[in-house]
Design an enzyme around this catalytic site. Structure first.
Site, PDB file in Angstrom:
ATOM      1  N   HIS A  19      -6.773  -2.604  15.060  1.00 14.99           N
ATOM      2  CA  HIS A  19      -6.862  -1.737  13.874  1.00 14.99           C
ATOM      3  C   HIS A  19      -6.756  -2.583  12.594  1.00 14.99           C
ATOM      4  CE1 HIS A  19      -5.694   2.111  11.656  1.00 14.99           C
ATOM      5  NE2 HIS A  19      -5.245   1.181  10.827  1.00 14.99           N
ATOM      6  N   GLU A  20      -5.763  -3.454  12.545  1.00 11.63           N
ATOM      7  CA  GLU A  20      -5.532  -4.230  11.314  1.00 11.63           C
ATOM      8  C   GLU A  20      -6.638  -5.251  11.079  1.00 11.63           C
ATOM      9  OE1 GLU A  20      -3.356  -3.089   9.416  1.00 11.63           O
ATOM     10  OE2 GLU A  20      -2.326  -1.842  10.900  1.00 11.63           O
ATOM     11  N   GLU A  48      -8.805   4.350   7.127  1.00 11.31           N
ATOM     12  CA  GLU A  48      -7.912   4.513   8.278  1.00 11.31           C
ATOM     13  C   GLU A  48      -8.616   5.110   9.488  1.00 11.31           C
ATOM     14  OE1 GLU A  48      -5.392   2.973   8.358  1.00 11.31           O
ATOM     15  OE2 GLU A  48      -4.914   2.596   6.256  1.00 11.31           O
ATOM     16  N   GLY A  64       5.506  -0.406  11.757  1.00 12.95           N
ATOM     17  CA  GLY A  64       4.058  -0.441  11.757  1.00 12.95           C
ATOM     18  C   GLY A  64       3.511  -1.772  11.299  1.00 12.95           C
ATOM     19  N   HIS A  70      -9.637  -3.681   9.590  1.00 10.36           N
ATOM     20  CA  HIS A  70      -9.460  -3.461   8.145  1.00 10.36           C
ATOM     21  C   HIS A  70      -9.908  -4.666   7.311  1.00 10.36           C
ATOM     22  CE1 HIS A  70      -7.533   0.363   7.547  1.00 10.36           C
ATOM     23  NE2 HIS A  70      -6.444   0.087   8.220  1.00 10.36           N
ATOM     24  N   MET A 109       0.597  -3.778   8.211  1.00  8.07           N
ATOM     25  CA  MET A 109      -0.168  -3.655   6.968  1.00  8.07           C
ATOM     26  C   MET A 109      -1.200  -4.759   6.894  1.00  8.07           C
ATOM     27  SD  MET A 109      -0.888  -2.171   4.185  1.00  8.07           S
ATOM     28  CE  MET A 109      -2.221  -2.846   3.195  1.00  8.07           C
ATOM     29  N   GLU A 110      -2.444  -4.363   6.600  1.00  9.10           N
ATOM     30  CA  GLU A 110      -3.615  -5.212   6.783  1.00  9.10           C
ATOM     31  C   GLU A 110      -3.899  -6.193   5.652  1.00  9.10           C
ATOM     32  OE1 GLU A 110      -3.766  -1.822   6.339  1.00  9.10           O
ATOM     33  OE2 GLU A 110      -5.361  -1.297   4.942  1.00  9.10           O
ATOM     34  N   ASN A 111      -2.895  -6.646   4.896  1.00  8.76           N
ATOM     35  CA  ASN A 111      -3.137  -7.590   3.807  1.00  8.76           C
ATOM     36  C   ASN A 111      -4.211  -8.602   4.190  1.00  8.76           C
ATOM     37  OD1 ASN A 111      -0.569  -6.528   2.728  1.00  8.76           O
ATOM     38  ND2 ASN A 111       0.259  -7.696   4.446  1.00  8.76           N
ATOM     39  N   GLU A 118       0.822  -1.196   0.000  1.00 10.90           N
ATOM     40  CA  GLU A 118       0.000   0.000   0.000  1.00 10.90           C
ATOM     41  C   GLU A 118       0.867   1.261   0.000  1.00 10.90           C
ATOM     42  OE1 GLU A 118      -2.574   0.545   3.364  1.00 10.90           O
ATOM     43  OE2 GLU A 118      -4.024   1.659   2.180  1.00 10.90           O
TER      44      GLU A 118
HETATM   45 ZN   LIG Z   1      -4.747   1.157   8.799  1.00  8.08          ZN
END
Ligand SMILES: [Zn+2]
Length: 878
Positions: A330-331, A353, A294, A334, A296-298, A161
Site C-alpha cells: 500500500h505505502e 487511499e 499504521g 503511494h 505513512m507514505e512519505n 498527513e
Molecule cells: Zn494510504
C-alpha cells in the site's frame, strides 16, 4: 497512510461521518482548488535547518523559502501551528532585506505578513527563524521513548498527513502547493538521520553534535516531508537503480529480510505497472517502535509502526507476514499514486487511499497467490458494506471544508469502498485497458495534482467505456444497491431479470437512488457476460437454460445479490463445488440478507451446513465471524448456550481432521485454519480447547520455542479470556518484557479480552499508566469495552483527561464512542450520545450518532434473530 489496529484482538477503529453534499467535479486547476490559503504567492523551495533538543522536547529552526508572487499582493499567508516565530524577513528583486512582523492565527493555523505596499510579481526569499515542540503523540515532529538492551532511549520522527507539517515548518501546507524541500538537521553524533532524499553532506560539530544535510526533493506537497533521527541501523539493497533500505532501532536487523525482499519485488512490479520509474535515488522503509499506529507514505522515507513492517522469521506467524506485505504494498504504491501524482484537495483523499489499497491487493495477488488475498479482500469488503448500508454513511467523495474534517476522512469508506469501486471498475473495463489508462494518467500528471475527473478521463479514453458516468454514480452517492435476480426458461433460452434498489440495514432509503451497475451474468464454471444495469430493472436473454446461473462469479461487485428461491437453492446445492469467490459471496450475502430481515436465519444455517469440509481460511473466518455475531446478540440469553453448542458441533469434525499437531507438508493455510478453529472452539467454551491452551501457555512460559508462531495467538488469547490472577500476572510480565511492538500488542491485546471484571479493572488502569504508549490508551479501553461496556464506559468518563491527553482531534472525537461501539443495548447508545453532545464538539457528535446507529441496528437484529435461533439451529443439528 495506513491506519491499522494495534492488534487483531483490539477493537476496530470506528469511522467518522461527514455531513456531505455531493458535487460535480472538474479537472484539476490550481486556481479552483479549495483551501484556506490565497493562491497569489506560491513556494518554490524550502531550505530549512532544524535543531531538535531531544532532552527538552523542543526544536529550533531556520529556513529560507524561495517564493514566487504571481499577482501583486499586500499579504503573504502560509500555515504555522504551535510555532513561535522569532524572526521574519523578505528580500528579492533588488529589494534589500526587510523585517516582517508575523501575525499568527492559532485557530486558523496561519502565519500572515502585511506588506503595506503591494509586492510586485516575481521571485523573493522569505527568511524565518522559529521554535516549537516535539510532541508525545504522533503528529508533526514527535518523540518515541523505547528500550534497547534494557536501556532507555529516545528517537524523533515525523508524521504530517494531513496537516501537521505546519507544526515543524512554516509551510504552504495544502497539497496543491507543491515545492522542493532541502532539509538540514543537527543531531547527536551517535544518531543516524533519514529524510526523503539521501544524505548530501555530513559534518561533525562541537558539543557531540553532527550536521546532516539532505539532497533537495522534487516538487511535492508538504505532507510528505519526513525526518527520523535516532540510534538506528539499516540494511540496503539495490533494485532498478534505486537504493532500498530498511531502517530499525538497534538489534532488529534480523527481522528485515522479508520487508527488504518485498520492497525490491514491489518496486520492480510498480515500475512496470505505472510505466513511470520510481523517481528518487533511494527508498527507505523506517520501522519505529510505538509512537503511532499504521504507516505513512512519505516520499522516499516511509515510516511504519514496526509491527506493520518487521517480520521475525522464527517468531512471526503467517498473518503478520500477510499484514506487513499488504501495508508495505500500500505505502509503496503511494510513491506513485499520492506522491508523484497527488489529489488536489482532501475531498479526493479516496483517490490516494482507495487506489493504494486496490493496488496493494493486486500486487499481493501477484506475489503471494497462496494467501488468497482476493478472498481476504471480499471478506474485508463486508465491514464497509455493512457501514454503507446505514443512514449515517457518506459518499466516497465528500466535501471537506477544513483540515480537521480532512483528518476525519481517513475512514473505511475512503479506503475500502474506494478500493472496492476501483476493483469493480477494473474488471468492467478490462485489466489491460485500465492499466493503459493509469499509465497515461501518470505520464500526464506527474509532479502535479489531479481530481477524480482527470483519472476517469484517462481510463475512459483508454477503454472507450462510460467511466465518468459510472464513477459519478458510485463516488457521489452514499450506499449501494441490492441486485435481485430471477430467471425463467423460455423456448430453451434463459431469461434473467435483474433489478436494483438501495440496500439498507436500518431503515429503507427514500431517495430512489440508482447506480450504473456492471454485472457479469453467466453459469458456474462456464462463460459470463457483462451487462450494465442502469435502470431499476432489466431482462436479458442469454444462451441455453443448462448450467447453474451465477451473477458476479468473481465477486468483484460492490453490491449485494438476492437470487430467487430456485436459483439460490441451485447454488446452495452445489456449494462445495462452487469456485472460491462464488462460494464465499453466496454465504456473505445470505448472512447480510438475514440481518436485514430479508431471509430467515434457518436458510443461512442450512447453507453454512454445506461448508463443513470447507478448505479456505477466509470462508471459515466468515462463517465463524457470523456465528460469533449471533453469540454476541444472545449474550446473557438462554439461546447463547445453544449457539455455543452449535459452534462446537460445527467446527469439531474439520478440526479433528487437522489435529492439534502440525502435519508434515501441510499448507500455511491449514496451519492458520487450525489456529482459527481452535480459537473458536475455546471461545465457545470447549473444555478440551481451553485446557490445551492452558497447557501450552505453561510450556511457553518455560520455553517460548515450544509453540509454533501460528498457534501463539490462540494460546494467549484463550488464556487471556479465561485468566485467573496468576495467569493475568504472567501475561503482564510478558508485556513488560516484550522487545517488539508485535509481541507487546499480542500479549497486551490478550489481557484486554479478560472476562473476570476485577481483572478487567486492572487492565483499564493499565491503559492510562505511563508504561503504555499514549497512542494505545483509547484502543485498550475500547477493546475492554467489548466484553465489559459499562465498566469501560465508567472508567473512560472518570479518566477522560488522562485518556485524551495525547489524542489528536480525530482521536478525541472517536474515543468515547468507541468504548461502547460493540454494544447492542440502546441505552448505551442514548447514554453515549448524550454525554458526547454535552462534552464534545459537533464533529464528535456526528461520530457518536454513527456509532449509536450501529448499536441500535444490532439491537433490532437481536429482536429479529433471537426468536429464530432455536428452530434454525436444532433443525440443522438433527
Ligand atoms: Zn494510504
Amino acid at each position: 497512510m495506513r491506519h491499522h489496529r494495534a492488534s487483531r484482538t483490539l477493537a476496530a477503529v470506528a469511522t467518522l461521518a461527514l455531513a456531505a453534499a455531493a458535487h460535480a467535479e472538474a479537472p484539476f486547476s490550481f486556481a479552483a482548488t479549495p483551501g484556506k490559503l490565497p493562491k497569489d504567492v506560491i513556494p518554490l523551495l524550502y531550505d530549512a535547518r532544524l535543531v531538535p533538543d531531544i532532552a527538552a522536547d523542543t526544536f529550533r529552526g531556520e529556513q529560507r523559502v524561495e517564493i514566487e508572487v504571481l499577482r501583486p499582493t499586500r499579504r503573504i499567508v502560509l500555515n504555522a501551528a504551535n510555532l513561535h516565530i522569532e524572526r521574519a524577513a523578505l528580500s528579492g528583486r533588488g529589494m534589500a532585506e526587510r523585517a516582517l512582523a508575523p501575525i499568527l492565527d492559532e485557530k486558523q493555523e496561519t502565519l500572515a505578513f502585511e506588506l503595506g505596499a503591494p509586492l510586485a510579481p516575481g521571485r523573493y526569499t522569505l527568511a524565518l527563524a522559529f521554535n516549537g515542540q516535539i510532541n508525545r503523540e504522533g503528529r508533526g515532529l514527535f518523540q518515541v521513548a523505547y528500550k534497547a538492551g534494557g536501556v532507555d532511549k529516545k528517537l524523533v520522527a515525523t508524521t504530517m498527513e494531513p496537516s501537521d507539517a505546519r507544526r515543524l515548518l512554516p509551510t504552504w501546507d495544502e497539497p496543491a502547493f507543491r515545492a522542493r524541500f532541502k532539509l538540514t538537521v543537527d543531531v547527536p553524533a551517535s544518531f543516524k538521520a533519514y529524510s526523503n532524499t539521501p544524505v548530501e553532506k555530513q559534518e561533525k560539530l562541537a558539543n557531540g553534535l553532527q550536521r546532516i544535510a539532505f539532497a533537495p526533493t522534487p516538487k511535492m506537497p508538504s505532507y510528505l516531508v519526513v525526518l527520523v533521527a535516532g540510534e538506528l541501523e539499516r540494511v540496503a539493497a539495490r533494485q532498478d537503480g534505486v537504493e532500498i533500505g530498511v531502517v530499525t532501532t538497534a538489534g532488529k536487523l534480523g527481522s528485515t529480510a522479508f520487508p527488504l525482499g518485498a520492497t525490491k519485488d514491489l518496486l520492480r512490479y510498480y515500475n512496470n505497472y505505472f510505466g513511470v520509474p520510481y523517481p528518487l535515488a533511494k527508498l527507505d522503509q523506517i520501522a519505529i517502535p510505538g509512537g503511532f499506529n499504521g504507516a505513512m507514505e512519505n516520499w522516499g522515507g516511509i515510516v511504519y509502526n514496526e509491527s506493520t513492517l518487521l517480520v521475525d522469521p522464527a517468531k512471526s506467524p503467517e498473518d503478520v507476514k500477510k499484514l506487513t506485505f499488504e501495508v508495505n504494498a500500500h505505502e509503496v504504491a503511494h510513491q506513485w499514486f499520492g506522491n508523484l501524482v497527488t489529489m488536489a484537495w482532501w475531498d479526493n483523499l479516496w483517490l490516494n487511499e482507495g487506489f493504494a489499497s486496490w493496488m496493494a491487493a493486486k500486487s499481493t495477488e501477484h506475489f503471494h497467490p497462496e494467501w488468497r488475498p482476493h478472498l481476504d479482500g471480499i471478506a474485508e469488503r463486508e465491514g464497509v458494506l455493512n457501514l454503507d448500508a446505514r443512514k449515517t454513511t457518506h459518499p466516497i467523495q465528500t466535501r471537506i471544508d477544513n483540515e480537521e474534517q480532512a483528518a476525519g476522512a481517513f475512514d473505511s469508506i475512503t479506503y475500502v469502498k474506494g478500493q472496492g469501486f476501483l476493483r469493480m471498475l477494473e474488471a468492467y473495463v478490462g485489466e489491460d485497458q485500465f492499466r493503459k489508462g493509469i499509465r497515461a494518467y501518470m505520464a500526464k500528471h506527474q509532479y502535479s495534482n489531479t481530481t477524480g475527473a482527470d483519472l476517469w478521463a484517462a481510463i475512459e479514453k483508454a477503454s472507450g467505456k462510460p467511466v465518468g458516468k459510472l464513477a459519478a454514480d458510485w463516488t457521489t452517492q452514499p450506499g449501494y444497491p441490492l441486485v435481485s435476480v430471477s430467471q425463467s426458461c423460455v423456448d430453451g433460452k434463459r431469461q434473467v431479470t435483474l433489478s436494483q434498489e438501495q440496500f439498507r440495514l436500518d431503515e429503507p432509503a427514500l431517495e430512489n437512488r440508482l447506480w450504473s451497475v456492471p454485472l457479469q451474468v453467466g453459469t458456474v464454471n462456464g462463460r459470463a457476460w457483462y451487462t450494465l444495469l442502469a435502470n431499476r430493472s432489466t431482462t436479458i436473454t442469454q444462451g441455453g437454460c443448462e448450467g447453474t446461473l451465477v451473477v458476479d462469479p468473481y465477486s468483484v461487485g460492490f453490491f449485494r445479490i438476492q437470487y430467487d428461491r430456485a436459483s439460490f437453492d441451485a447454488l446452495a446445492g452445489n456449494a462445495a463445488r462452487l469456485p472460491d469467490p462464488t462460494r464465499l459471496k453466496l454465504l456473505l450475502d445470505a448472512w447480510s440478507l438475514v440481518t436485514a430481515g430479508r431471509m430467515p436465519l434457518g436458510d443461512y444455517v442450512r447453507l453454512a451446513g454445506k461448508y463443513g469440509d470447507e478448505p479456505r481460511l477466509a470462508v471459515w473466518e466468515s462463517i465463524l465471524s457470523n456465528l460469533g455475531t449471533l453469540d454476541r446478540l444472545a449474550r446473557g440469553e438462554p439461546e447463547q448456550a445453544l449457539i455455543r453448542r452449535f459452534v462446537i458441533h460445527f467446527v469439531q469434525p474439520r478440526f479433528a481432521r487437522l489435529g492439534w499437531e502440525p502435519k508434515a507438508g501441510e499448507t500455511s493455510e491449514d496451519r492458520q485454519l487450525r489456529a482459527l478453529l481452535a480459537s473458536n472452539l475455546a471461545r465457545a467454551g470447549d473444555e478440551r480447547a481451553i485446557r490445551e491452551a492452558r497447557e501450552r501457555f505453561a510450556r511457553y512460559l518455560a520455553d517460548p520455542a515450544s509453540i509454533s508462531p501460528e498457534m501463539l495467538d490462540f494460546v494467549v488469547n484463550t488464556v487471556g479470556r479465561y485468566a485467573d490472577g496468576p495467569t493475568y500476572a504472567a501475561l503482564g510480565k510478558l508485556v513488560a518484557g516484550a522487545t517488539t511492538d508485535e509481541e507487546r500488542n499480542r500479549f497486551g491485546g490478550a489481557m484486554t479480552l479478560v472476562q473476570d471484571p476485577a481483572l478487567a479493572a486492572n487492565a483499564l488502569n493499565m491503559a492510562v499508566s505511563p508504561q503504555v504508549p499514549a497512542n494505545l490508551a483509547t484502543v485498550i479501553v475500547a477493546s475492554i469495552g467489548r466484553e465489559h461496556p459499562d465498566q469501560a464506559w465508567d472508567f473512560a468518563v472518570a479518566n477522560r483527561d488522562a485518556l485524551l491527553k495525547s489524542a489528536d482531534a480525530v482521536g478525541r472525537n472517536r474515543a468515547l464512542a468507541s468504548v461502547v461501539a460493540g454494544s447492542l443495548e440502546t441505552r448505551h447508545a442514548d447514554m453515549m450520545e448524550q454525554y458526547v453532545g454535552q462534552n464534545f464538539g459537533p464533529d464528535a457528535l456526528v461520530e457518536a450518532r454513527r456509532v449509536g446507529n450501529g448499536i441500535r441496528v444490532r439491537a433490532a437484529q437481536k429482536a429479529r434473530l433471537l426468536p429464530q435461533v432455536r428452530s434454525a439451529l436444532q433443525e440443522e443439528q438433527q
